[in-house]
Motif scaffolding. Sequence first.
Motif, mmCIF file in Angstrom:
data_model
loop_
_atom_site.group_PDB
_atom_site.id
_atom_site.type_symbol
_atom_site.label_atom_id
_atom_site.label_comp_id
_atom_site.label_asym_id
_atom_site.label_seq_id
_atom_site.Cartn_x
_atom_site.Cartn_y
_atom_site.Cartn_z
ATOM 1 N N ALA A 1 10.378 10.856 1.972
ATOM 2 C CA ALA A 1 10.722 11.417 3.280
ATOM 3 C C ALA A 1 12.239 11.407 3.415
ATOM 4 N N SER A 2 12.791 12.461 3.993
ATOM 5 C CA SER A 2 14.235 12.518 4.209
ATOM 6 C C SER A 2 14.591 12.310 5.676
ATOM 7 N N ARG A 3 13.566 12.205 6.549
ATOM 8 C CA ARG A 3 13.802 11.956 7.967
ATOM 9 C C ARG A 3 13.077 10.673 8.379
ATOM 10 N N GLU A 4 13.728 9.908 9.252
ATOM 11 C CA GLU A 4 13.184 8.601 9.629
ATOM 12 C C GLU A 4 11.827 8.728 10.298
ATOM 13 N N GLU A 5 11.643 9.759 11.132
ATOM 14 C CA GLU A 5 10.365 9.880 11.828
ATOM 15 C C GLU A 5 9.205 10.095 10.853
ATOM 16 N N ASN A 6 9.475 10.809 9.751
ATOM 17 C CA ASN A 6 8.418 11.015 8.756
ATOM 18 C C ASN A 6 8.115 9.723 8.007
ATOM 19 N N LEU A 7 9.156 8.955 7.704
ATOM 20 C CA LEU A 7 8.940 7.673 7.040
ATOM 21 C C LEU A 7 8.183 6.725 7.958
ATOM 22 N N ARG A 8 8.550 6.703 9.226
ATOM 23 C CA ARG A 8 7.852 5.822 10.172
ATOM 24 C C ARG A 8 6.378 6.198 10.291
ATOM 25 N N PRO B 1 0.803 -1.232 0.000
ATOM 26 C CA PRO B 1 0.000 0.000 0.000
ATOM 27 C C PRO B 1 0.831 1.274 0.000
ATOM 28 N N PHE B 2 2.100 1.177 0.439
ATOM 29 C CA PHE B 2 2.978 2.348 0.443
ATOM 30 C C PHE B 2 4.319 1.975 -0.157
ATOM 31 N N ILE B 3 4.836 2.837 -1.033
ATOM 32 C CA ILE B 3 6.141 2.660 -1.672
ATOM 33 C C ILE B 3 6.994 3.885 -1.341
ATOM 34 N N TYR B 4 8.240 3.643 -1.008
ATOM 35 C CA TYR B 4 9.125 4.744 -0.618
ATOM 36 C C TYR B 4 9.732 5.408 -1.855
ATOM 37 N N GLY B 5 9.446 6.694 -2.025
ATOM 38 C CA GLY B 5 10.021 7.469 -3.105
ATOM 39 C C GLY B 5 11.375 8.037 -2.693
ATOM 40 N N THR B 6 12.385 7.833 -3.527
ATOM 41 C CA THR B 6 13.752 8.212 -3.160
ATOM 42 C C THR B 6 14.136 9.592 -3.686
ATOM 43 N N THR B 7 13.154 10.432 -3.946
ATOM 44 C CA THR B 7 13.406 11.747 -4.525
ATOM 45 C C THR B 7 14.498 12.499 -3.788
ATOM 46 N N ARG B 8 14.484 12.461 -2.476
ATOM 47 C CA ARG B 8 15.397 13.293 -1.694
ATOM 48 C C ARG B 8 16.675 12.577 -1.264
ATOM 49 N N LEU B 9 16.817 11.311 -1.642
ATOM 50 C CA LEU B 9 18.011 10.587 -1.219
ATOM 51 C C LEU B 9 19.290 11.143 -1.836
ATOM 52 N N GLY B 10 19.174 11.757 -2.996
ATOM 53 C CA GLY B 10 20.379 12.245 -3.651
ATOM 54 C C GLY B 10 20.597 13.733 -3.547
#
Length: 300
Positions: free
Chosen positions: A253-260, A9-18
């Motif tokens: 998300a670029s911060r773990e708390e937002n991803l969680r 249901p949720f996929i992590y977008g890596t837009t901000r990883l780079g």
Amino acid sequence: MKPLADLPPFIYGTTRLGHDDVPHEQQAHMARTAIDAGLWLHTSRQYDHALEVLGAAFEEDRSKVPPVIVKLGGGTADDVRATIAENIEPLGISSIDIGQLTGVGAFADDMPSGGPTLSDLQRIKDEGLVGRFVLEIFPWTSEAPLKALRAGHLDGLIDGYIFYLNPLQRFAANELWDELLAQDKAIISMRTVAGAPVHELRDVPGAAWKPYLQERAIEVAPIFERSGIESWAEFCIRFAHSTPQVVSTVGSASREENLRELLAYSQDITPLPQDIVDELFALHRRWSDETDIHAELWSM
């Protein structure tokens, strides 16, 4: 099985990883956090050096490499092949689970008639370079896929459709949106939370990267407040999954708390009340006619 029904249901977008404004150690930590959580990843060569960050994380344990959705630009099969090579090399993989096509160039020209580019792209699937294709939709690229859908030319080639879909944006033009629902096509929504919490988009100067987003936040904020839901992330994930055709939503998300937080609200999802969904859909329909279909290319 319905196409793309196996997606989470949720996929992590890596837009901000780079992004250079995100410290490298934080980028690496976020990549490992997403992988350890068993998430699918959405990535692209366009995302600065996100591929290198992911490739390094993959190399730490090749048994944990997750499925990836990769943006494949270009209007010809040769362009798509070249983009595949640009992506799989830094990731250290031999094929892409889902390739995200954009309806431009020869591909867009051939869609309404079922022209040769469609067969060329099918060969890429048949060769195993890409497991499945999804077609990215924008307001300014909606006409060709609408004609192709009605003619059945995308059957077998395109497994689903992917576009910005959140309380403030719906990048499929009205007729195309209606056709996708009528044909019960699988949809992946992108930009889950529209870039920032709605009150931030409404009130904080510069939070909305374009004026139209701030204007829409002004209209959506009262609906959000009336829902009684405290978290904008929860509201947005429940909104995405209020449409049965939506199989997953891609959020960054670029911060773990937002991803969680996004992960927490991706469990046991309850659709929003129908009256709220209807109110947001009515706004989408008006915004599409008033603004979206008149927008300049890549301006939204």
